[in-house]
Design a protein around this motif. Structure first.
Motif, PDB file in Angstrom:
ATOM      1  N   LEU A  73       1.370   2.739   5.812  1.00  0.00           N
ATOM      2  CA  LEU A  73       1.058   3.578   4.659  1.00  0.00           C
ATOM      3  C   LEU A  73       1.895   4.844   4.634  1.00  0.00           C
ATOM      4  CD1 LEU A  73      -2.848   3.409   4.795  1.00  0.00           C
ATOM      5  CD2 LEU A  73      -1.278   1.947   3.540  1.00  0.00           C
ATOM      6  N   ASP A  95       0.814  -1.211   0.000  1.00  0.00           N
ATOM      7  CA  ASP A  95       0.000   0.000   0.000  1.00  0.00           C
ATOM      8  C   ASP A  95       0.853   1.268   0.000  1.00  0.00           C
ATOM      9  OD1 ASP A  95      -2.166  -1.573  -0.068  1.00  0.00           O
ATOM     10  OD2 ASP A  95      -2.786  -1.262   2.004  1.00  0.00           O
ATOM     11  N   SER A  96       1.956   1.248   0.770  1.00  0.00           N
ATOM     12  CA  SER A  96       2.772   2.467   0.849  1.00  0.00           C
ATOM     13  C   SER A  96       3.436   2.767  -0.493  1.00  0.00           C
ATOM     14  CB  SER A  96       3.827   2.346   1.943  1.00  0.00           C
ATOM     15  OG  SER A  96       4.695   1.287   1.661  1.00  0.00           O
ATOM     16  N   LEU A 144      -7.380   3.967  -0.782  1.00  0.00           N
ATOM     17  CA  LEU A 144      -6.181   4.631  -0.250  1.00  0.00           C
ATOM     18  C   LEU A 144      -6.234   6.146  -0.449  1.00  0.00           C
ATOM     19  CD1 LEU A 144      -3.460   2.180  -1.614  1.00  0.00           C
ATOM     20  CD2 LEU A 144      -4.350   2.285   0.703  1.00  0.00           C
TER      21      LEU A 144
END
Lengths: 451, 451
Positions: free
Chosen positions: B273, B71-72, B104
């Motif tokens: 994240l 996700d990051s 996100l």
């Protein structure tokens, strides 16, 4: 997980046991999934449990229920049994499942049981028991589905017809004359191709496989990464020797996560096998407590050392718990995030210094904020603004250093290929108590002498 | 995971980028699995990474690589892009994957991106975004494979031929006129049955399914329990609305375990994240530090309270770190084992008192052993055997009580349907510091006055 629907069934089962209605009980059990029966059994007392086992005559059904039990329940189930009884049930299982259960017994009992098992099974099981516990070889199923590369689609479909007892077929593995793995075909490809094609014409030759000696955690990562349903296991000559299916991978992931969590608190998942045996569980947890014992005696020495040196010791002492506890928190946060990040493959060995730098900055930010808070609060308690500045600064340094220790220790272990989990919770907390108190008193002493 | 083979490929890619050999680079990338490219990209600097993206013209290939990113990394990738560029890539994805990525972004950006997406996709994605984040509805794939119950085996096989873009078909779900889920057929059953049979004649009617609003963790438990490859998701009218495949379940299990570990140390997985943003990460961790701050001030009050009361305070103070740290360990051990046991479904709500009783006994055993050790050691340090007896007894009571707190607090939360993770690491340690010090000084004071 006792769902509402299952709770109703549990009550029915209990009622039938109470009424001694053996036939009705058998009918109810016949309709239930083995996994559900396992959960119901978990919620019964020992006597009722015994009655359930007696009501199921089919040994293969008992075998599939047993496979759904926890290791501790397995031990409880098999403990009172004679080796020949155990063997009767294990004969009904796939050899990998039988081997996994045998791993729970000591060597003497295993040898006894093997004497009573079917000869074919014994060979397969002994082969599996031979692999180290956490290797691909130990978790694989040697009962796979493989066909020669010259087989046609039509022949393959026919063989598939007959092989009804081979569970969980998603892929057909293709082998050459030397039983080496040369290709793979999905069931879907089989459906989509004409009957007279040979497997070698339609197979994918770029097969993702693992070796028997690979660590099971790495196997899980590969299955996860490539979204596989099963992965073939090959020996050093690329000979196909087994498969590992995705349901086993799920178990591996759960177990490895549990193992990691248990390491963090200074115990191992072996204690899951011990049920309610308090002394044996205590024995597993004690080593970390002993390390804490020794480490905190050193903390005690630090305290008594400074007791004579600092005139304001009584005041500083009131913030000792704060320095120790917060330093422990900060250090454990940093070390855990590092260790978990490595386990998830999110942090690579070559990124360690960047990660450390980030964590120390996070520690400094938190140290700054908590230090200022303490500097504001302390004068209200002890009446002297100077004390606030002193303890606030000391806390800042202690927390920043805690973040450093929390990353430096596991990172160093990783660099030298040791298990970083040695640096888990209790160890980092204890280390930070010693360094935290030393920093706290040293900084305070220094500041008190200059302010 | 950077395997040796992948490391070689990474070096090749780096070399080709340095040489600006775009065609060769494209050829190398074409042959690599998207998951491998994702790992290579992770190991490149920002500039090289940009060159990789430029070398891949196929938007669908970019989409499949992106799906392998954390996700990051996703945030980092999409951050500099215009909404229309993001939409171009998301159009290439399954709607569940697109929805997961959109989660996100903040609402404004999501609306902007949706404007540029294909109309069909937008509807599906908006529907998915509508479900709560951790529900089955949010993780399901609405692009499933279902056939009417009157379809024949032959027709089904034909449809399967055409449906090549529906990924991961293992089961054929069978629906009635109202699109309600009525049965399931495995691909294997399809192969094994004659072409003119209707699906309703060969399907299994006892389908295991989940509802759209079910928590994703419970979905994972069901897939795990029944060893499924996919589970159908139905709405309140039993209408089939999506499927959840086993690869998503693996991700859920990993993420939930990470979430649990992060709760134990007083943070959340949201910090994953945030990359290296120290201030934002600190903000997530600070709440627990604040609770520790307040709790340990109370511990400080306990110390100053007893400072005046006990003549031997200076001696007792040297064992304070030991009492605090070991109490924290013992309490965290008990609470973590309880919380993890509940998460794994190994401990049931109705077993809580038995579990508590076990943990307290374990705590007493450890308290006894560590107490005796301290009683033996203390006189060597302070020269008085009486001190040994006093601090040894005090330690025993403190550790026994720590095991009690460590189980009682989470068990009470569970009884009243609160999240037991509130009672995780930092909270239990802090609580045990306060009670531990109070017990330690009270017992010592009492014993010193009678001995």
């Amino acid at each position: 997980m006792l769902t509402p629907a299952l709770r109703v069934k549990l009550e029915t089962v209990k009622k039938l046991i109470r009424k001694n209605a053996k036939n009705s009980l058998q009918r109810v059990l016949d309709k239930l999934h083995p996994a559900d029966i396992a959960i119901i059994i978990k919620n019964l007392n020992e006597l009722d449990r015994k009655k359930i086992w007696d009501a199921i005559e089919d040994k293969s059904k008992i075998a599939s229920i047993i496979l759904e039990l926890d290791d501790s329940q397995l031990i409880e189930f098999f403990e009172p049994m004679q080796p020949e009884e155990v063997a009767l049930i294990l004969n009904e299982m796939e050899s990998d499942d039988a081997a996994n259960i045998l791993r729970l017994f000591d060597q003497d009992k295993v040898n006894e049981i093997l004497k009573y098992m079917e000869k074919d099974d014994v060979e397969a099981v002994e082969e599996l028991l031979h692999y180290p516990e956490d290797s691909a070889g130990a978790v694989m199923n040697p009962n796979f589905f493989a066909l020669h590369e010259d087989t046609t689609v039509k022949e393959a479909t026919k063989v598939l017809h007959k092989a009804e007892d081979v569970e969980m077929v998603f892929y057909l593995y293709v082998i050459d004359d030397a039983e080496r793995l040369v290709g793979v075909i999905s069931l879907r490809q089989l459906i989509l191709n004409p009957p007279d094609k040979k497997l070698k014409e339609i197979m994918t030759t770029d097969v993702i496989s693992v070796t028997v000696d690979m660590d099971r955690e790495d196997v899980a990562k590969i299955v996860e990464k490539y979204d596989l349903l099963a992965v073939p296991v090959v020996d050093e000559n690329r000979k196909l020797v087994g498969i590992i299916t995705v349901d086993d991978v799920i178990d591996i992931i759960r177990e490895e996560a549990t193992e990691d969590i248990y390491k963090m608190i200074g115990t191992t998942d072996d204690e899951l096998l011990l049920g309610n045996k308090a002394f044996k569980i205590a024995k597993i947890r004690l080593p970390w407590l002993l390390i804490t014992f020794v480490g905190e005696l050193v903390s005690g020495f630090v305290i008594t050392f400074f007791q004579g040196k600092v005139h304001e010791f009584a005041i500083l002492a009131s913030f000792m718990p704060l320095v120790m506890a917060m330093g422990g928190n900060v250090g454990t946060q940093s070390s855990t995030i590092l260790i978990r990040g490595m386990a998830l493959g999110k942090i690579d060995k070559n990124e360690l210094s960047r990660f450390m730098f980030k964590e120390v900055r996070v520690g400094m930010v938190m140290g700054l904020i908590m230090g200022i808070l303490l500097a504001i609060f302390a004068p209200f308690w002890h009446g002297d603004p100077k004390i606030g500045v002193v303890v606030g600064c000391a806390l800042f340094f202690a927390l920043s250093f805690a973040a450093f220790t929390g990353t430096f220790v596991p990172a160093t272990l990783i660099k030298f290929n040791f298990d970083p989990a040695v640096a888990s919770g209790p160890f980092i907390s204890t280390l930070n108590d010693i360094t935290g108190l030393t920093i706290y008193f040293s900084v305070s002493l220094l500041l008190l002498s200059v302010l």
